[in-house]
Design an enzyme around this catalytic site. Sequence first.
Site, PDB file in Angstrom:
ATOM      1  N   CYS A 102      -0.437   4.445   2.074  1.00 33.51           N
ATOM      2  CA  CYS A 102      -0.846   4.338   3.470  1.00 33.51           C
ATOM      3  C   CYS A 102      -0.213   3.053   3.996  1.00 33.51           C
ATOM      4  CB  CYS A 102      -2.381   4.324   3.485  1.00 33.51           C
ATOM      5  SG  CYS A 102      -3.126   4.331   5.100  1.00 33.51           S
ATOM      6  N   SER A 103      -0.978   2.183   4.604  1.00 27.79           N
ATOM      7  CA  SER A 103      -0.469   0.870   4.984  1.00 27.79           C
ATOM      8  C   SER A 103      -1.616  -0.130   5.013  1.00 27.79           C
ATOM      9  CB  SER A 103       0.207   0.926   6.358  1.00 27.79           C
ATOM     10  OG  SER A 103       1.278   1.835   6.365  1.00 27.79           O
ATOM     11  N   CYS A 104      -2.518  -0.039   4.034  1.00 25.73           N
ATOM     12  CA  CYS A 104      -3.694  -0.897   4.002  1.00 25.73           C
ATOM     13  C   CYS A 104      -3.267  -2.362   3.933  1.00 25.73           C
ATOM     14  CB  CYS A 104      -4.577  -0.533   2.812  1.00 25.73           C
ATOM     15  SG  CYS A 104      -5.167   1.171   2.914  1.00 25.73           S
ATOM     16  N   CYS A 149       0.882  -1.160   0.000  1.00 26.21           N
ATOM     17  CA  CYS A 149       0.000   0.000   0.000  1.00 26.21           C
ATOM     18  C   CYS A 149       0.922   1.212   0.000  1.00 26.21           C
ATOM     19  CB  CYS A 149      -0.915   0.008   1.221  1.00 26.21           C
ATOM     20  SG  CYS A 149      -1.857   1.542   1.381  1.00 26.21           S
TER      21      CYS A 149
END
Lengths: 232, 232, 217, 217
Positions: B133-135, B130
């Site tokens: 972000c850090s999905c 991601c």
Amino acid sequence: MGNGTKDAAGGRGFMNSAASEPTGGDGDHHDHQTVPSDIALRVKALESLLVDKKMVDRAALDAVVDTYETKIGPRNGAQVVARAWVDPAYRMRLLANGTEAIAELGFGGEQGEHMVVVANEPKIHNVVVCTLCSCYPWPTLGLPPVWYKSAGYRSRAVVAPRGVLREFGTELDDDVAIRVWDSTAEIRYLVLPERPAGTEQMTEAELANIVTRDSMIGVTKVSIPTTAGDEA
Amino acid sequence: MGNGTKDAAGGRGFMNSAASEPTGGDGDHHDHQTVPSDIALRVKALESLLVDKKMVDRAALDAVVDTYETKIGPRNGAQVVARAWVDPAYRMRLLANGTEAIAELGFGGEQGEHMVVVANEPKIHNVVVCTLCSCYPWPTLGLPPVWYKSAGYRSRAVVAPRGVLREFGTELDDDVAIRVWDSTAEIRYLVLPERPAGTEQMTEAELANIVTRDSMIGVTKVSIPTTAGDEA
Amino acid sequence: MNSIHDMGGMAGLGAVDPEPDEPVFHEKWEGRVLGLRFLTSQWIRGRNMGSHRYELERIPAPEYLRMSYYERWFEVLVDRLRRSDLVTETELAQGVADPQRPTPELRPPSSGDQVSAARLDLGIAPRFQPGDEVRARNMHPAGHIRLPRYARGKWGQVVRDHGLFALQDTDETGRRGGDFPQHVYTVRFNAQVLWGSQGGECDSVFVDLWEGYLEPV
Amino acid sequence: MNSIHDMGGMAGLGAVDPEPDEPVFHEKWEGRVLGLRFLTSQWIRGRNMGSHRYELERIPAPEYLRMSYYERWFEVLVDRLRRSDLVTETELAQGVADPQRPTPELRPPSSGDQVSAARLDLGIAPRFQPGDEVRARNMHPAGHIRLPRYARGKWGQVVRDHGLFALQDTDETGRRGGDFPQHVYTVRFNAQVLWGSQGGECDSVFVDLWEGYLEPV
């Protein structure tokens, strides 16, 4: 640690400075202030070492510093601009071959070997940046100010020039075309600002006195300082 | 200040870690270690305040933390993978509708509402990132590890996936096509790794035990742990 | 190298914040760093140290953004002096020359050195003429290049040919394989081509680009 | 917003550096931040606080890169609670409720809230079909968007239609003007289209994109 994240009230100072168009300072604006305090000592040690090794002559070092501190600066560029304002033939030569015309006034050398001068007009405003680095025409403007080297200017001048100019107090009409010059190669740019109205009676030397560094980068226009009186 | 710029020998530690393809650590690799020491106190104060205001129930807060710490994690995803390895019909359902097939095993919810499962093949290797972000698919993999959230992974996985995989010890043949999945919207991705050779006799539960979190992100392949013996 | 140095078009990198009556140097050490860089360049020459700019770009983003301009110069200068074996760690710490070590010698330029920025008079014909429409190539090499990310893949118009200059690009170690003289052109990009509707309709960005960065439209 | 958060394709942002046997939370406060974020969302709702992601992206680059994931969450959470007047500076400093202040009330959702990530069943026909060639628009708005810089202006192929989702984009203040439901497609970009010869010949990057980010080729 953590000083950067809290303002005096214990909140997040950085959220305030994160606006896309910051208009004010936050009191800690000059990045030299965040330099580790030991760097002065480390530079001094390096200088002593290189002198000791006879790789560097201290008098030559003093001379370099003195040159950039006192001899090379925006007063040079201001002379070029003033000459172009009073001498139409010089102006033509300046716009046709910046390097040669600037050399007529005795300016040239490092970071000024390939000069291009771009002229502002009523409907064209030029502004200079170096997004990749901080390239700048040293012989005419001296060393660049901190803001020119700042990440804020380098990142935004190409995408939001109107907003950046507004932060310098420069409001352009909507129909003025902005030309941003990104100094990515060996060419260095000088903006030839418009001669302000009301300066018809001024001498070349007087004109040079009202030309500012920022106007030759293109973030401001030249105006007649209010302290100069209203005789013109 | 300045600790980041000098290593033990007084030199520039950061120049060593600046290589485009870093292969080793620099001893200060987990960014939580640089957190200001007062954040624990500030979080505690916020929690007390919100409990005091009756906006947050401390038992509910404990339950959330416990859920993510002990109940939701990559063992869930490993069960999905093992089932797909032993049950061809399940594998087909899983690849056709990840969310529903994963729900058959009881997993779903926050950050797993729209699951897509992508299968590795001998000449296709999938990897999930991601960049914005850090999905991450929480119901099947739990909360993401620090490296998945790191700027190094987020920046490089899309442009240099082969180099990133190499840092995880994953060497792909030149003719293997890499498919990078950047989770920019509401879909979350789970990689279905290849079942390693030599696992034909293993039970579904045994298979689930050898499926690692990293293999379901796609940065490694599944292999038979050497400590598991050679009976298979 | 797509490092943080290539920041044209980014947001969140701070205010511009001009300082009234700013001094040339805010602290004495800044001027000394400038002078030391100039006066040591003849020593670093011939030692295959590659490009100063490349080294600046290798500074990791958090450090790059924290450091001031002269601080970056200083760190790169120290690093180059040390890697070229002109000074040692111990000498740097003590600020005096080790009497056991030989006096450094000046060397003739090597092919791995930083290249001159001079215009070259080689009579190589230009590929493009003012007025030509061109597209900047979409390239993301690991070394130093002078084609900013924001212009890659975008079309513009050649407005001026500045003549031949040595290409400043380096490989992923900071070295150059030769001069590779190319014409440098000023290319005008419409701001809306670069930034979509965020760009000003009448605004343009002019970028100086080596010929190899460009392809005909 | 072209902040540092949109980092796909950049260099110099550090090593990947996996940690063996990494715990779920490295410190107790990290888990509390996660839980507090979840449990306060019903309170922040209805107070026009806009997008959490937008707030994360507004963190200036040096801070963003320095802070850990949960530290960013915490700072944004505190900021949102304070700006929505649910807590005061004094209360935060003391960790106890000010008895003079009224007890907060839950509110119904407002149009400026963070939007649900649920698939919407609205029967709006898709503009694109799997197999269609599309180009990602070159857009650089000041608000939150989900189209990464590296894909803008590049062409790819639609491989899947995921159905309708509310657009998560915000304006330059972090607010949304409505749901703007659009089909979300997985678009496959050839790595060499994205990265030139630096990309792998057979490699691809798949990006999930709302319909409005795309135009037909």
